[in-house]
Design a protein around this motif. Sequence first.
Motif, PDB file in Angstrom:
ATOM      1  N   ARG A   1       0.738   4.007  -3.095  1.00 44.35           N
ATOM      2  CA  ARG A   1       0.247   5.365  -2.846  1.00 44.35           C
ATOM      3  C   ARG A   1       1.368   6.401  -2.850  1.00 44.35           C
ATOM      4  NH1 ARG A   1      -3.474   5.304   2.335  1.00 44.35           N
ATOM      5  NH2 ARG A   1      -3.717   7.470   1.641  1.00 44.35           N
ATOM      6  N   GLU A   2       2.468   6.105  -2.151  1.00 44.74           N
ATOM      7  CA  GLU A   2       3.547   7.086  -2.023  1.00 44.74           C
ATOM      8  C   GLU A   2       4.564   6.986  -3.152  1.00 44.74           C
ATOM      9  OE1 GLU A   2       5.289   6.815   1.861  1.00 44.74           O
ATOM     10  OE2 GLU A   2       3.349   6.416   2.816  1.00 44.74           O
TER      11      GLU A   2
ATOM     12  N   SER B   1       0.813  -1.219   0.000  1.00 44.50           N
ATOM     13  CA  SER B   1       0.000   0.000   0.000  1.00 44.50           C
ATOM     14  C   SER B   1       0.848   1.271   0.000  1.00 44.50           C
ATOM     15  CB  SER B   1      -0.962  -0.007   1.195  1.00 44.50           C
ATOM     16  OG  SER B   1      -2.007  -0.934   0.984  1.00 44.50           O
TER      17      SER B   1
ATOM     18  N   GLY C   1       1.988   6.849  -6.766  1.00 47.37           N
ATOM     19  CA  GLY C   1       1.011   7.921  -6.913  1.00 47.37           C
ATOM     20  C   GLY C   1      -0.425   7.482  -7.114  1.00 47.37           C
ATOM     21  N   PHE C   2      -0.763   6.223  -6.828  1.00 46.13           N
ATOM     22  CA  PHE C   2      -2.154   5.786  -6.920  1.00 46.13           C
ATOM     23  C   PHE C   2      -2.934   6.291  -5.716  1.00 46.13           C
ATOM     24  CE2 PHE C   2       0.022   2.665  -9.589  1.00 46.13           C
ATOM     25  CZ  PHE C   2      -0.807   2.630 -10.703  1.00 46.13           C
ATOM     26  N   ASP C   3      -4.243   6.496  -5.891  1.00 48.39           N
ATOM     27  CA  ASP C   3      -5.044   6.991  -4.779  1.00 48.39           C
ATOM     28  C   ASP C   3      -5.431   5.845  -3.845  1.00 48.39           C
ATOM     29  OD1 ASP C   3      -7.196   5.624  -5.935  1.00 48.39           O
ATOM     30  OD2 ASP C   3      -7.910   7.417  -6.984  1.00 48.39           O
ATOM     31  N   ILE C   4      -6.019   6.217  -2.706  1.00 44.59           N
ATOM     32  CA  ILE C   4      -6.346   5.218  -1.692  1.00 44.59           C
ATOM     33  C   ILE C   4      -7.417   4.258  -2.193  1.00 44.59           C
ATOM     34  CG2 ILE C   4      -8.087   6.701  -0.607  1.00 44.59           C
ATOM     35  CD1 ILE C   4      -7.227   5.500   2.084  1.00 44.59           C
ATOM     36  N   GLY C   5      -8.306   4.742  -3.083  1.00 46.16           N
ATOM     37  CA  GLY C   5      -9.346   3.878  -3.614  1.00 46.16           C
ATOM     38  C   GLY C   5      -8.778   2.723  -4.406  1.00 46.16           C
ATOM     39  N   PHE C   6      -7.793   3.005  -5.262  1.00 43.42           N
ATOM     40  CA  PHE C   6      -7.191   1.942  -6.061  1.00 43.42           C
ATOM     41  C   PHE C   6      -6.425   0.971  -5.170  1.00 43.42           C
ATOM     42  CE2 PHE C   6      -3.716   0.154  -8.617  1.00 43.42           C
ATOM     43  CZ  PHE C   6      -4.441  -0.411  -9.653  1.00 43.42           C
TER      44      PHE C   6
END
Length: 443
Positions: free
Chosen positions: A269-270, A265, A273-278
């Motif tokens: 995300r970090e 995760s 650069g994917f969002d929390i939803g993905f």
Amino acid sequence: MAPETSPPTPRSRLVAAFVITALLTSFVAATYGFGFYLFAQIVTDMRKDLGFGYTVVGTVTASGQLGFLLFALLGTWLSTRVGGGQVTIGSAALCGLCLVLIPLTDSIVVIGVLLTIMGGTAASVYVPLVEIVGRTIDYEHRGKVLGLISSGTSYGVFVNSLLVPSFVGGGNWRGLWYCVGLGTLTSTAIAAFAFHRLGLFRSERNLEQAQDPQDAQDPGTPRTADRDDSARAGWRMVLVRWVVIVWVMKFLNGFACMPFQNYLSPYLREGLGFDIGFAAQVWGVIGVIGMFAGFAVGWLSDRIGVRTSLVLCYGMFFVSAVLLVVAPIGYLPMVSGILFALAFYPIYGLVPAYVSKTASGAAATVIFGVTNVTQGLGGIVGNYTAGFLKSWTGDFTWYYVVIAVTTLVLGALTLQLPHEGSPESAIGRTGPPPTSDKDLSHA
């Protein structure tokens, strides 16, 4: 002279196998799914109520890993002396008791101690599995059964996902602990009755005499008491080449699998650069697949062999890691997550399946007990290494490169193992591998 006892019918053995599989899966779901992961899911709500920081959270998580290592050793030692059935039931009962006690206190120190003990029960409930499965499940079905049991964590996490919103949403995190704790204790009570009826609290020798008294009275027939089935003989397995290979493989499993899961995760995300939803979708898919992957690959291993299935899993694991390094774009991280789930959960069932098909008695218990220790050590080293590389390079990518290389090593080590059931791999039993129905019932 032993009393006359009717041998178990195929139907009764099938029912017993189904019951044992369901109960052992529930134990893994409780000790791993509740013990290890429930705290992580509701830690935010507990922090707000009890007022502790993330330093405490990190300390508690680390102490849980320490408990896992200590109880893996303790469970191995106890299983060879008091029996695997007693250790499994005792561990599950202790886990249920700790779950019930957590909401009774406001002290984070006491909660930390209880969580550490629960982390330990996750190891000690798992150590005797190869002994219990070897005594109750026919040889040709052990792969699928242990594969299903290894997926127990997914079922526990799934139950958490159903319960957390209703309890925590109403501000009742304490009620959630009570709920899973009482459920675990109820399951343990049912299991204790089933184990007693199936003779799993007795030694293998006494169980075989009860099932086949004619065989037990025949001085020419090899009996469990005559086999290499003592605790001391079990510890001598360090001198066996394939056993050492299995221990090294379990260390590397912990080194690669645990950090892959823990840092996925943050990397998505970090780092990407994917969002929390993905990221949540990826984890959701991993969880759903994990509920079925262990059984499916275990079923396959009973047909094509455990070694071949392990190589297949490490191949999928390799591709999963490579995708996150070479092409982490679009929906490819989702593909990576799918491949990871297809490999991760079955691996933890295939290794005990291999042990149960190549060793028996105290030797199998010791071999598998030590694998839990080496796996825990591998997880500690892997998590530290991943954190170090992130701090040094500023990117998670390099550890996924390390994971990809590690999976290649694991595949090569798997090919060095003898085929399960072959004469050169047999430990703890005499004669050829089981082939007849009678042999299978005693394997």
